[in-house]
Design a protein around this motif. Structure first.
Motif, PDB file in Angstrom:
ATOM      1  N   SER A 146       0.838  -1.196   0.000  1.00  0.00           N
ATOM      2  CA  SER A 146       0.000   0.000   0.000  1.00  0.00           C
ATOM      3  C   SER A 146       0.875   1.248   0.000  1.00  0.00           C
ATOM      4  O   SER A 146       1.851   1.323   0.747  1.00  0.00           O
ATOM      5  N   PRO A 147       0.505   2.248  -0.793  1.00  0.00           N
ATOM      6  CA  PRO A 147       1.249   3.510  -0.789  1.00  0.00           C
ATOM      7  C   PRO A 147       0.764   4.475   0.301  1.00  0.00           C
ATOM      8  O   PRO A 147       1.108   5.651   0.279  1.00  0.00           O
ATOM      9  N   ALA A 148      -0.024   3.988   1.261  1.00  0.00           N
ATOM     10  CA  ALA A 148      -0.647   4.861   2.261  1.00  0.00           C
ATOM     11  C   ALA A 148       0.369   5.602   3.119  1.00  0.00           C
ATOM     12  O   ALA A 148       0.105   6.715   3.572  1.00  0.00           O
ATOM     13  N   ILE A 149       1.518   4.995   3.369  1.00  0.00           N
ATOM     14  CA  ILE A 149       2.569   5.645   4.163  1.00  0.00           C
ATOM     15  C   ILE A 149       3.558   6.280   3.198  1.00  0.00           C
ATOM     16  O   ILE A 149       4.135   5.597   2.347  1.00  0.00           O
ATOM     17  N   ALA A 150       3.739   7.590   3.319  1.00  0.00           N
ATOM     18  CA  ALA A 150       4.738   8.284   2.498  1.00  0.00           C
ATOM     19  C   ALA A 150       6.113   7.921   3.043  1.00  0.00           C
ATOM     20  O   ALA A 150       6.401   8.165   4.218  1.00  0.00           O
ATOM     21  N   ARG A 151       6.937   7.322   2.241  1.00  0.00           N
ATOM     22  CA  ARG A 151       8.259   6.865   2.674  1.00  0.00           C
ATOM     23  C   ARG A 151       9.276   7.999   2.633  1.00  0.00           C
ATOM     24  O   ARG A 151       9.307   8.771   1.684  1.00  0.00           O
ATOM     25  N   ALA A 152      10.110   8.072   3.664  1.00  0.00           N
ATOM     26  CA  ALA A 152      11.177   9.067   3.721  1.00  0.00           C
ATOM     27  C   ALA A 152      12.508   8.336   3.857  1.00  0.00           C
ATOM     28  O   ALA A 152      12.594   7.312   4.548  1.00  0.00           O
ATOM     29  N   ALA A 153      13.535   8.868   3.232  1.00  0.00           N
ATOM     30  CA  ALA A 153      14.857   8.254   3.270  1.00  0.00           C
ATOM     31  C   ALA A 153      15.700   8.741   4.436  1.00  0.00           C
ATOM     32  O   ALA A 153      16.670   8.085   4.813  1.00  0.00           O
ATOM     33  N   ASN A 154      15.322   9.894   5.012  1.00  0.00           N
ATOM     34  CA  ASN A 154      16.121  10.483   6.090  1.00  0.00           C
ATOM     35  C   ASN A 154      15.254  11.460   6.883  1.00  0.00           C
ATOM     36  O   ASN A 154      14.129  11.767   6.470  1.00  0.00           O
ATOM     37  N   VAL A 161       8.209  16.362   4.207  1.00  0.00           N
ATOM     38  CA  VAL A 161       6.972  15.768   3.705  1.00  0.00           C
ATOM     39  C   VAL A 161       5.839  15.942   4.725  1.00  0.00           C
ATOM     40  O   VAL A 161       4.716  16.292   4.364  1.00  0.00           O
ATOM     41  N   ALA A 162       6.132  15.708   6.012  1.00  0.00           N
ATOM     42  CA  ALA A 162       5.102  15.870   7.048  1.00  0.00           C
ATOM     43  C   ALA A 162       4.588  17.308   7.084  1.00  0.00           C
ATOM     44  O   ALA A 162       3.379  17.538   7.190  1.00  0.00           O
TER      45      ALA A 162
END
Length: 173
Positions: A146-154, A161-162
């Motif tokens: 699911s793409p529901a959680i926006a992924r962050a690399a750092n 993003v938040a």
């Protein structure tokens, strides 16, 4: 920020929740602490569960930059909050306090985490609050991620993003 604007919106300080395990290793703690610092620099109020691990590290980071922190505690003793919480709310609700934490924030950043973090992610998604994940749960439905959680690399990306997704803007009364 106070006051109105010509576009009919009232701008206010963003409330960003930082959630994760109550016991975190040094790497996750360092990520959470940096998130706290960045949120403070952005003028956001850091909202958390008020206890140790990721919550304490994020609060420590926010306070190191002069930021404000709010801890929504599971128990009835405000003194149980970690030493970096400015305002503690003793709910006496146990894990049900996770719903209050989610309702309080504009966006949620999950750092690592266990099942309590998963419940906070689920409450946020159920109520339409944006969720940003940094080394946290991955959700799947019907065998598809699911793409529901926006992924962050750092931490920098997580905070950016938040803040963008939970921009702290609401219609004027």
């Amino acid at each position: 920020m106070r006051g109105g604007s010509d576009d009919g919106l009232v701008r206010r300080r963003p409330y960003i929740a930082v959630v994760g395990a109550g016991e975190a290793d040094a790497r996750l703690s360092a990520l959470a602490e940096e998130i706290g610092r960045l949120l403070a620099r952005a003028g956001a109020l850091l909202v958390c569960g008020g206890l140790g691990g990721v919550m304490e590290a994020a609060c420590r980071g926010a306070r190191s930059e002069g930021g404000a922190t709010l801890g929504i505690l599971p128990g009835t003793d405000r003194a149980a909050a970690n030493p970096h919480v400015d305002v503690s709310v003793a709910t006496g609700l146990g894990e049900a306090r996770n719903a209050l934490l989610v309702r309080t924030c504009d966006a949620l950043i999950a750092v690592g985490g266990e099942f309590g973090t998963l419940s906070e992610i689920a409450f946020a998604l159920k109520t339409g609050k944006p969720v940003v994940g940094l080394e946290t749960w991955e959700l799947a439905k019907g065998g598809r991620v699911s793409p529901a959680i926006a992924r962050a690399a750092n931490p920098q990306e997580a905070v950016a993003v938040a803040l963008r997704l939970g921009r702290g803007i609401m219609p004027a009364p």
